[in-house]
Design an enzyme around this catalytic site. Structure first.
Site, PDB file in Angstrom:
ATOM      1  N   GLN A 117      -2.301  18.154 -26.399  1.00  0.00           N
ATOM      2  CA  GLN A 117      -3.723  16.902 -26.324  1.00  0.00           C
ATOM      3  C   GLN A 117      -4.925  17.694 -27.137  1.00  0.00           C
ATOM      4  O   GLN A 117      -5.218  18.471 -25.895  1.00  0.00           O
ATOM      5  CB  GLN A 117      -3.705  16.269 -25.085  1.00  0.00           C
ATOM      6  CG  GLN A 117      -5.169  15.363 -25.138  1.00  0.00           C
ATOM      7  CD  GLN A 117      -4.815  15.918 -23.124  1.00  0.00           C
ATOM      8  OE1 GLN A 117      -4.148  16.097 -22.417  1.00  0.00           O
ATOM      9  NE2 GLN A 117      -5.195  14.630 -23.223  1.00  0.00           N
ATOM     10  N   SER A 120     -10.497  18.083 -24.370  1.00  0.00           N
ATOM     11  CA  SER A 120     -10.822  18.500 -23.604  1.00  0.00           C
ATOM     12  C   SER A 120     -12.153  19.779 -24.670  1.00  0.00           C
ATOM     13  O   SER A 120     -11.724  20.051 -25.821  1.00  0.00           O
ATOM     14  CB  SER A 120     -11.299  19.253 -22.434  1.00  0.00           C
ATOM     15  OG  SER A 120      -9.663  18.712 -21.444  1.00  0.00           O
ATOM     16  N   SER A 152      -2.859  22.635 -24.211  1.00  0.00           N
ATOM     17  CA  SER A 152      -1.826  22.516 -22.881  1.00  0.00           C
ATOM     18  C   SER A 152      -0.195  22.659 -24.045  1.00  0.00           C
ATOM     19  O   SER A 152      -0.250  21.577 -25.221  1.00  0.00           O
ATOM     20  CB  SER A 152      -1.404  22.943 -21.592  1.00  0.00           C
ATOM     21  OG  SER A 152      -1.736  21.705 -20.736  1.00  0.00           O
ATOM     22  N   GLU A 235      -1.265   9.358 -18.905  1.00  0.00           N
ATOM     23  CA  GLU A 235      -0.695  10.718 -18.346  1.00  0.00           C
ATOM     24  C   GLU A 235      -1.215  10.891 -16.465  1.00  0.00           C
ATOM     25  O   GLU A 235      -0.029  11.732 -16.107  1.00  0.00           O
ATOM     26  CB  GLU A 235      -2.788  12.070 -19.513  1.00  0.00           C
ATOM     27  CG  GLU A 235      -2.160  13.215 -18.545  1.00  0.00           C
ATOM     28  CD  GLU A 235      -3.332  14.467 -18.826  1.00  0.00           C
ATOM     29  OE1 GLU A 235      -3.319  15.513 -18.627  1.00  0.00           O
ATOM     30  OE2 GLU A 235      -4.290  13.205 -19.427  1.00  0.00           O
ATOM     31  N   GLU A 367     -12.769  15.371  -9.429  1.00  0.00           N
ATOM     32  CA  GLU A 367     -14.276  14.571  -9.111  1.00  0.00           C
ATOM     33  C   GLU A 367     -14.565  13.323  -9.941  1.00  0.00           C
ATOM     34  O   GLU A 367     -14.395  12.515  -9.220  1.00  0.00           O
ATOM     35  CB  GLU A 367     -15.731  15.823  -9.211  1.00  0.00           C
ATOM     36  CG  GLU A 367     -15.516  16.525  -8.414  1.00  0.00           C
ATOM     37  CD  GLU A 367     -14.565  18.151  -8.659  1.00  0.00           C
ATOM     38  OE1 GLU A 367     -14.711  18.961  -7.416  1.00  0.00           O
ATOM     39  OE2 GLU A 367     -13.610  17.797  -9.929  1.00  0.00           O
TER      40      GLU A 367
END
Length: 397
Positions: A117, A120, A152, A235, A367
Protein backbone atom coordinates in the site's frame (compact mmCIF):
# COMPACT_ATOMS: atom_id res chain seq x y z
CA UNK A 1 -36.17 -20.64 9.85
CA UNK A 2 -35.62 -18.21 6.96
CA UNK A 3 -36.38 -20.32 3.86
CA UNK A 4 -34.24 -18.17 1.56
CA UNK A 5 -31.22 -18.43 3.85
CA UNK A 6 -31.75 -22.19 4.16
CA UNK A 7 -31.89 -22.55 0.36
CA UNK A 8 -28.66 -20.59 -0.02
CA UNK A 9 -26.94 -22.81 2.56
CA UNK A 10 -28.09 -25.97 0.72
CA UNK A 11 -26.77 -24.57 -2.57
CA UNK A 12 -23.43 -23.60 -1.02
CA UNK A 13 -22.99 -27.04 0.53
CA UNK A 14 -23.60 -28.59 -2.88
CA UNK A 15 -21.09 -26.26 -4.55
CA UNK A 16 -18.45 -26.99 -1.93
CA UNK A 17 -19.07 -30.71 -2.20
CA UNK A 18 -18.68 -30.55 -5.97
CA UNK A 19 -15.45 -28.56 -5.66
CA UNK A 20 -13.99 -31.08 -3.21
CA UNK A 21 -15.02 -34.02 -5.38
CA UNK A 22 -13.50 -32.59 -8.55
CA UNK A 23 -10.39 -31.17 -6.83
CA UNK A 24 -9.35 -33.34 -3.90
CA UNK A 25 -7.32 -31.08 -1.57
CA UNK A 26 -5.09 -34.02 -0.67
CA UNK A 27 -3.86 -34.45 -4.24
CA UNK A 28 -4.51 -31.10 -5.95
CA UNK A 29 -1.65 -28.54 -5.89
CA UNK A 30 -2.56 -25.61 -3.66
CA UNK A 31 -2.63 -22.98 -6.38
CA UNK A 32 -4.72 -25.22 -8.64
CA UNK A 33 -7.23 -25.73 -5.85
CA UNK A 34 -7.46 -21.99 -5.18
CA UNK A 35 -7.99 -21.39 -8.90
CA UNK A 36 -10.84 -23.90 -8.94
CA UNK A 37 -12.33 -22.33 -5.82
CA UNK A 38 -12.17 -18.88 -7.40
CA UNK A 39 -13.77 -20.11 -10.61
CA UNK A 40 -16.53 -21.79 -8.58
CA UNK A 41 -17.45 -18.45 -6.99
CA UNK A 42 -16.35 -19.55 -3.51
CA UNK A 43 -13.42 -17.17 -3.02
CA UNK A 44 -15.53 -14.18 -1.96
CA UNK A 45 -19.19 -15.20 -2.26
CA UNK A 46 -20.37 -11.57 -2.08
CA UNK A 47 -18.33 -10.53 -5.13
CA UNK A 48 -19.91 -10.61 -8.57
CA UNK A 49 -20.09 -13.85 -10.55
CA UNK A 50 -16.87 -14.09 -12.55
CA UNK A 51 -14.96 -12.14 -9.90
CA UNK A 52 -14.59 -15.10 -7.56
CA UNK A 53 -18.09 -14.71 -6.12
CA UNK A 54 -21.76 -15.56 -6.47
CA UNK A 55 -23.32 -12.16 -5.77
CA UNK A 56 -24.85 -13.26 -2.44
CA UNK A 57 -24.58 -11.85 1.09
CA UNK A 58 -21.11 -11.75 2.64
CA UNK A 59 -22.43 -13.47 5.77
CA UNK A 60 -22.55 -16.76 3.81
CA UNK A 61 -18.76 -16.81 3.42
CA UNK A 62 -18.40 -18.24 6.93
CA UNK A 63 -20.18 -21.45 5.93
CA UNK A 64 -17.97 -21.91 2.86
CA UNK A 65 -14.79 -21.32 4.89
CA UNK A 66 -15.96 -23.71 7.62
CA UNK A 67 -16.73 -26.53 5.17
CA UNK A 68 -13.46 -26.15 3.27
CA UNK A 69 -11.36 -25.90 6.42
CA UNK A 70 -12.97 -29.07 7.79
CA UNK A 71 -12.03 -30.83 4.55
CA UNK A 72 -8.40 -29.76 4.88
CA UNK A 73 -8.58 -27.48 1.86
CA UNK A 74 -6.02 -24.64 1.52
CA UNK A 75 -7.07 -21.03 1.82
CA UNK A 76 -5.56 -17.86 0.41
CA UNK A 77 -2.30 -16.66 1.96
CA UNK A 78 -3.73 -14.06 4.34
CA UNK A 79 -0.52 -13.75 6.35
CA UNK A 80 1.52 -13.00 3.22
CA UNK A 81 -1.05 -10.99 1.28
CA UNK A 82 -3.21 -9.31 3.89
CA UNK A 83 -3.14 -6.00 2.03
CA UNK A 84 -4.14 -7.63 -1.23
CA UNK A 85 -6.94 -9.77 0.20
CA UNK A 86 -8.22 -7.37 2.84
CA UNK A 87 -7.81 -4.01 1.11
CA UNK A 88 -7.02 -4.13 -2.61
CA UNK A 89 -9.48 -6.87 -3.57
CA UNK A 90 -12.60 -5.25 -2.01
CA UNK A 91 -11.64 -1.91 -3.58
CA UNK A 92 -11.10 -3.38 -7.05
CA UNK A 93 -14.32 -5.38 -6.76
CA UNK A 94 -16.34 -2.33 -5.74
CA UNK A 95 -14.88 0.37 -7.99
CA UNK A 96 -12.81 -1.30 -10.71
CA UNK A 97 -13.97 -1.78 -14.27
CA UNK A 98 -15.03 -5.22 -15.48
CA UNK A 99 -11.72 -5.56 -17.33
CA UNK A 100 -9.75 -4.64 -14.20
CA UNK A 101 -11.72 -7.06 -12.03
CA UNK A 102 -11.17 -9.93 -14.48
CA UNK A 103 -7.46 -9.14 -14.86
CA UNK A 104 -6.50 -8.38 -11.27
CA UNK A 105 -8.64 -10.37 -8.83
CA UNK A 106 -7.76 -13.93 -9.81
CA UNK A 107 -3.94 -13.63 -9.57
CA UNK A 108 -4.40 -11.71 -6.32
CA UNK A 109 -6.47 -14.52 -4.80
CA UNK A 110 -4.07 -17.20 -6.01
CA UNK A 111 -1.12 -15.40 -4.40
CA UNK A 112 0.58 -14.69 -7.71
CA UNK A 113 0.38 -10.98 -6.93
CA UNK A 114 1.31 -9.88 -3.41
CA UNK A 115 0.20 -6.29 -2.76
CA UNK A 116 1.55 -3.41 -0.71
CA UNK A 117 0.00 0.00 0.00
CA UNK A 118 1.61 3.24 -1.20
CA UNK A 119 -0.41 5.76 0.82
CA UNK A 120 1.60 7.36 3.67
CA UNK A 121 4.24 10.00 2.98
CA UNK A 122 6.96 11.63 5.10
CA UNK A 123 5.53 15.11 4.57
CA UNK A 124 1.87 14.27 5.04
CA UNK A 125 1.86 12.77 8.53
CA UNK A 126 -1.56 11.34 9.37
CA UNK A 127 -3.27 13.48 6.72
CA UNK A 128 -3.61 11.20 3.70
CA UNK A 129 -5.26 13.98 1.68
CA UNK A 130 -2.01 15.99 1.91
CA UNK A 131 0.06 13.56 -0.19
CA UNK A 132 2.51 15.20 -2.59
CA UNK A 133 3.45 12.29 -4.88
CA UNK A 134 2.57 13.54 -8.39
CA UNK A 135 1.03 11.66 -11.29
CA UNK A 136 1.25 13.60 -14.57
CA UNK A 137 -0.61 12.53 -17.75
CA UNK A 138 1.64 11.10 -20.46
CA UNK A 139 -0.04 9.76 -23.59
CA UNK A 140 -2.10 6.75 -22.63
CA UNK A 141 -0.64 6.65 -19.12
CA UNK A 142 0.84 8.58 -16.21
CA UNK A 143 4.33 9.42 -14.97
CA UNK A 144 4.65 9.24 -11.18
CA UNK A 145 7.31 10.81 -8.95
CA UNK A 146 7.37 10.91 -5.17
CA UNK A 147 8.14 9.09 -1.94
CA UNK A 148 6.05 6.81 0.26
CA UNK A 149 6.81 5.53 3.74
CA UNK A 150 5.77 2.84 6.26
CA UNK A 151 4.99 0.51 3.36
CA UNK A 152 4.42 -2.96 4.78
CA UNK A 153 5.84 -5.85 2.72
CA UNK A 154 6.95 -3.70 -0.23
CA UNK A 155 10.03 -5.94 -0.47
CA UNK A 156 7.76 -8.93 -1.22
CA UNK A 157 5.18 -7.21 -3.41
CA UNK A 158 4.47 -7.53 -7.12
CA UNK A 159 1.70 -4.90 -7.10
CA UNK A 160 0.78 -1.84 -5.06
CA UNK A 161 -2.23 0.38 -4.51
CA UNK A 162 -1.21 4.02 -4.88
CA UNK A 163 -2.79 7.38 -4.12
CA UNK A 164 -1.16 10.25 -6.06
CA UNK A 165 -1.92 13.90 -6.71
CA UNK A 166 -3.12 14.58 -10.24
CA UNK A 167 -4.46 18.14 -9.80
CA UNK A 168 -2.47 20.46 -7.49
CA UNK A 169 -4.87 23.33 -8.24
CA UNK A 170 -7.82 21.50 -6.63
CA UNK A 171 -8.47 21.30 -2.87
CA UNK A 172 -6.44 18.53 -1.32
CA UNK A 173 -9.25 15.96 -1.14
CA UNK A 174 -10.38 16.62 -4.72
CA UNK A 175 -7.08 16.40 -6.58
CA UNK A 176 -6.20 12.74 -5.90
CA UNK A 177 -6.34 9.67 -8.13
CA UNK A 178 -5.96 5.98 -7.30
CA UNK A 179 -3.75 3.56 -9.27
CA UNK A 180 -2.44 0.01 -9.32
CA UNK A 181 1.36 -0.05 -9.64
CA UNK A 182 3.65 -2.77 -10.96
CA UNK A 183 6.38 -2.98 -8.31
CA UNK A 184 8.88 -4.39 -10.83
CA UNK A 185 9.08 -1.01 -12.60
CA UNK A 186 12.76 0.08 -12.73
CA UNK A 187 11.85 3.49 -11.31
CA UNK A 188 10.86 1.98 -7.95
CA UNK A 189 13.45 1.83 -5.17
CA UNK A 190 12.66 0.07 -1.87
CA UNK A 191 14.63 0.75 1.30
CA UNK A 192 14.10 -1.06 4.62
CA UNK A 193 12.93 0.76 7.75
CA UNK A 194 14.26 -0.93 10.86
CA UNK A 195 11.68 -1.23 13.62
CA UNK A 196 11.89 -1.50 17.39
CA UNK A 197 11.64 -5.29 16.96
CA UNK A 198 14.89 -5.24 14.98
CA UNK A 199 13.33 -6.40 11.74
CA UNK A 200 12.31 -4.42 8.67
CA UNK A 201 8.72 -5.30 7.91
CA UNK A 202 8.13 -1.69 6.79
CA UNK A 203 9.84 0.18 3.97
CA UNK A 204 10.22 3.55 2.34
CA UNK A 205 9.56 3.54 -1.38
CA UNK A 206 10.90 6.05 -3.90
CA UNK A 207 9.13 6.45 -7.27
CA UNK A 208 11.15 8.08 -10.06
CA UNK A 209 9.48 8.49 -13.46
CA UNK A 210 7.37 5.40 -12.87
CA UNK A 211 5.01 4.86 -15.80
CA UNK A 212 1.49 3.60 -15.05
CA UNK A 213 -0.88 2.77 -17.93
CA UNK A 214 -4.26 4.45 -17.67
CA UNK A 215 -5.83 1.00 -17.66
CA UNK A 216 -4.43 0.66 -14.11
CA UNK A 217 -6.28 3.74 -12.84
CA UNK A 218 -9.12 2.78 -10.48
CA UNK A 219 -12.22 4.97 -10.89
CA UNK A 220 -12.26 8.47 -12.33
CA UNK A 221 -9.42 11.00 -12.27
CA UNK A 222 -9.83 13.08 -9.12
CA UNK A 223 -11.90 10.41 -7.34
CA UNK A 224 -8.94 9.02 -5.42
CA UNK A 225 -10.15 10.14 -2.01
CA UNK A 226 -13.38 8.15 -2.32
CA UNK A 227 -11.49 5.07 -3.53
CA UNK A 228 -8.89 5.39 -0.77
CA UNK A 229 -11.65 5.70 1.84
CA UNK A 230 -13.10 2.41 0.60
CA UNK A 231 -9.67 0.82 1.01
CA UNK A 232 -9.11 2.24 4.48
CA UNK A 233 -12.54 1.19 5.75
CA UNK A 234 -11.81 -2.37 4.62
CA UNK A 235 -8.34 -2.22 6.17
CA UNK A 236 -9.65 -1.20 9.56
CA UNK A 237 -12.23 -3.97 9.60
CA UNK A 238 -9.56 -6.49 8.52
CA UNK A 239 -7.14 -5.39 11.27
CA UNK A 240 -9.66 -4.91 14.05
CA UNK A 241 -12.04 -7.84 13.80
CA UNK A 242 -10.21 -10.97 12.76
CA UNK A 243 -9.46 -12.97 15.92
CA UNK A 244 -11.64 -15.86 17.16
CA UNK A 245 -12.55 -16.30 20.83
CA UNK A 246 -9.33 -16.34 22.87
CA UNK A 247 -7.38 -15.81 19.68
CA UNK A 248 -4.69 -13.21 19.11
CA UNK A 249 -3.08 -11.49 22.08
CA UNK A 250 -5.68 -12.55 24.64
CA UNK A 251 -5.18 -16.20 23.67
CA UNK A 252 -1.46 -15.97 24.39
CA UNK A 253 -2.17 -14.37 27.76
CA UNK A 254 -4.79 -16.88 28.90
CA UNK A 255 -2.52 -19.73 27.84
CA UNK A 256 0.23 -18.40 30.10
CA UNK A 257 -2.24 -17.98 32.97
CA UNK A 258 -3.48 -21.56 32.68
CA UNK A 259 -0.05 -23.17 32.36
CA UNK A 260 1.85 -21.09 34.96
CA UNK A 261 0.01 -21.19 38.31
CA UNK A 262 2.89 -19.34 39.98
CA UNK A 263 1.86 -16.06 38.28
CA UNK A 264 -1.66 -16.06 39.72
CA UNK A 265 -2.94 -13.80 42.49
CA UNK A 266 -6.31 -12.02 43.03
CA UNK A 267 -5.14 -8.64 41.75
CA UNK A 268 -3.75 -10.13 38.54
CA UNK A 269 -6.90 -12.20 38.09
CA UNK A 270 -8.99 -9.01 38.22
CA UNK A 271 -6.82 -7.44 35.52
CA UNK A 272 -6.93 -10.58 33.40
CA UNK A 273 -10.73 -10.78 33.56
CA UNK A 274 -11.15 -7.13 32.58
CA UNK A 275 -8.86 -7.65 29.59
CA UNK A 276 -10.65 -10.87 28.63
CA UNK A 277 -14.07 -9.20 28.77
CA UNK A 278 -12.82 -6.26 26.70
CA UNK A 279 -11.41 -8.62 24.08
CA UNK A 280 -14.65 -10.63 23.97
CA UNK A 281 -16.77 -7.48 23.60
CA UNK A 282 -14.56 -6.40 20.71
CA UNK A 283 -14.80 -9.84 19.10
CA UNK A 284 -18.60 -9.89 19.31
CA UNK A 285 -18.84 -6.33 18.04
CA UNK A 286 -16.64 -7.31 15.11
CA UNK A 287 -18.89 -10.27 14.36
CA UNK A 288 -21.93 -8.02 14.34
CA UNK A 289 -20.11 -5.56 12.09
CA UNK A 290 -19.24 -8.32 9.61
CA UNK A 291 -22.89 -9.36 9.52
CA UNK A 292 -23.92 -5.78 8.80
CA UNK A 293 -21.48 -5.71 5.89
CA UNK A 294 -23.73 -8.13 4.02
CA UNK A 295 -25.57 -5.05 2.74
CA UNK A 296 -22.48 -3.40 1.23
CA UNK A 297 -19.07 -1.86 1.86
CA UNK A 298 -17.85 -1.18 5.41
CA UNK A 299 -18.39 2.29 6.80
CA UNK A 300 -16.60 4.37 9.42
CA UNK A 301 -17.61 1.95 12.20
CA UNK A 302 -14.53 -0.08 11.30
CA UNK A 303 -12.43 2.73 12.73
CA UNK A 304 -13.80 1.96 16.20
CA UNK A 305 -12.85 -1.69 15.78
CA UNK A 306 -9.30 -0.87 14.77
CA UNK A 307 -9.01 1.68 17.59
CA UNK A 308 -10.12 -0.92 20.15
CA UNK A 309 -7.79 -3.54 18.69
CA UNK A 310 -4.73 -1.30 19.01
CA UNK A 311 -5.51 -0.30 22.60
CA UNK A 312 -6.19 -3.85 23.71
CA UNK A 313 -3.14 -5.32 21.96
CA UNK A 314 -0.89 -2.91 23.83
CA UNK A 315 -2.62 -3.44 27.18
CA UNK A 316 -2.66 -7.23 26.88
CA UNK A 317 0.94 -7.54 25.67
CA UNK A 318 2.03 -5.22 28.49
CA UNK A 319 0.26 -7.31 31.13
CA UNK A 320 1.64 -10.50 29.58
CA UNK A 321 5.15 -9.04 29.85
CA UNK A 322 4.49 -8.09 33.49
CA UNK A 323 3.39 -11.54 34.64
CA UNK A 324 6.11 -13.28 32.61
CA UNK A 325 8.71 -11.74 34.90
CA UNK A 326 12.32 -12.01 33.79
CA UNK A 327 11.34 -14.40 30.99
CA UNK A 328 9.45 -11.52 29.39
CA UNK A 329 12.61 -9.43 29.24
CA UNK A 330 14.46 -11.97 27.11
CA UNK A 331 14.42 -11.05 23.46
CA UNK A 332 17.03 -12.87 21.43
CA UNK A 333 15.74 -12.13 17.93
CA UNK A 334 16.76 -8.48 17.57
CA UNK A 335 18.26 -8.68 14.11
CA UNK A 336 17.57 -7.10 10.74
CA UNK A 337 15.24 -9.46 8.98
CA UNK A 338 12.91 -8.97 6.02
CA UNK A 339 9.86 -11.06 7.00
CA UNK A 340 7.53 -12.46 4.37
CA UNK A 341 4.52 -12.41 6.69
CA UNK A 342 3.07 -9.99 9.24
CA UNK A 343 2.25 -11.68 12.55
CA UNK A 344 0.99 -9.41 15.32
CA UNK A 345 0.96 -12.22 17.89
CA UNK A 346 3.85 -14.41 16.80
CA UNK A 347 7.01 -15.50 18.53
CA UNK A 348 7.81 -14.61 22.13
CA UNK A 349 6.42 -12.23 24.72
CA UNK A 350 9.04 -9.56 24.14
CA UNK A 351 8.35 -9.49 20.41
CA UNK A 352 4.59 -9.16 20.94
CA UNK A 353 5.09 -6.29 23.38
CA UNK A 354 7.37 -4.40 21.02
CA UNK A 355 5.34 -5.11 17.85
CA UNK A 356 2.10 -3.94 19.48
CA UNK A 357 3.48 -0.41 19.67
CA UNK A 358 2.96 -0.12 15.93
CA UNK A 359 -0.72 -1.09 16.12
CA UNK A 360 -1.78 2.43 17.09
CA UNK A 361 -0.03 3.90 14.02
CA UNK A 362 -0.59 1.47 11.12
CA UNK A 363 -3.98 1.46 9.44
CA UNK A 364 -4.67 4.99 10.67
CA UNK A 365 -3.34 6.51 13.89
CA UNK A 366 -5.51 6.21 16.97
CA UNK A 367 -5.79 10.01 17.14
CA UNK A 368 -7.20 10.23 13.59
CA UNK A 369 -9.54 7.28 14.20
CA UNK A 370 -10.99 9.02 17.25
CA UNK A 371 -11.85 11.95 15.00
CA UNK A 372 -13.48 9.59 12.49
CA UNK A 373 -15.57 7.92 15.20
CA UNK A 374 -16.55 11.25 16.75
CA UNK A 375 -17.56 12.93 13.50
CA UNK A 376 -18.81 10.12 11.25
CA UNK A 377 -20.21 7.62 13.76
CA UNK A 378 -21.36 9.73 16.70
CA UNK A 379 -22.25 12.79 14.63
CA UNK A 380 -20.33 15.25 16.80
CA UNK A 381 -19.32 18.65 15.38
CA UNK A 382 -16.22 18.34 13.16
CA UNK A 383 -12.93 20.01 13.93
CA UNK A 384 -12.47 23.39 12.30
CA UNK A 385 -10.49 22.96 9.05
CA UNK A 386 -9.10 26.04 7.39
CA UNK A 387 -7.66 24.17 4.40
CA UNK A 388 -10.85 22.57 3.14
CA UNK A 389 -11.52 24.77 0.09
CA UNK A 390 -7.99 25.97 -0.67
CA UNK A 391 -6.01 24.65 -3.63
CA UNK A 392 -3.42 22.11 -2.49
CA UNK A 393 -0.61 24.07 -4.19
CA UNK A 394 -1.42 27.09 -2.04
CA UNK A 395 -1.27 25.25 1.30
CA UNK A 396 1.82 25.78 3.50
CA UNK A 397 3.97 22.67 3.79
Amino acid sequence: MDTDVDDVAVDLRARVSRLLTEHDPATTPERDFLAARFDAGLAWVHFRPGDGGLGIAQSHQALVDELLTAAGAPGPAKSRNGIGLGMAAPTIAALGTEEQRRRLLRPLYLGEHIYCQLFSEPGAGSDLAAVATRAVPDGDGWIVNGQKVWTSSAHNAQRAILVARTDPSAPKHAGLTYFIVDMSDPGIEIRPLRQITGEAEFNEVFLTDVRIPDTDRISEVGNGWRVATTTLNNERVAIGSGAPREGGMIGKLTQRWRTHPEVRDPAKLDTLMRLWVDAEVTRLTGERLRQQLAAGQPGPEGSAMKLAFARQAQQISGFDLEIAGEDGLRYDEWELRRPETVDFTGRDTGYRYLRAKGNSIEGGTSEILRNVVAERVLGLPPEHRVDKNIAWKDLPR
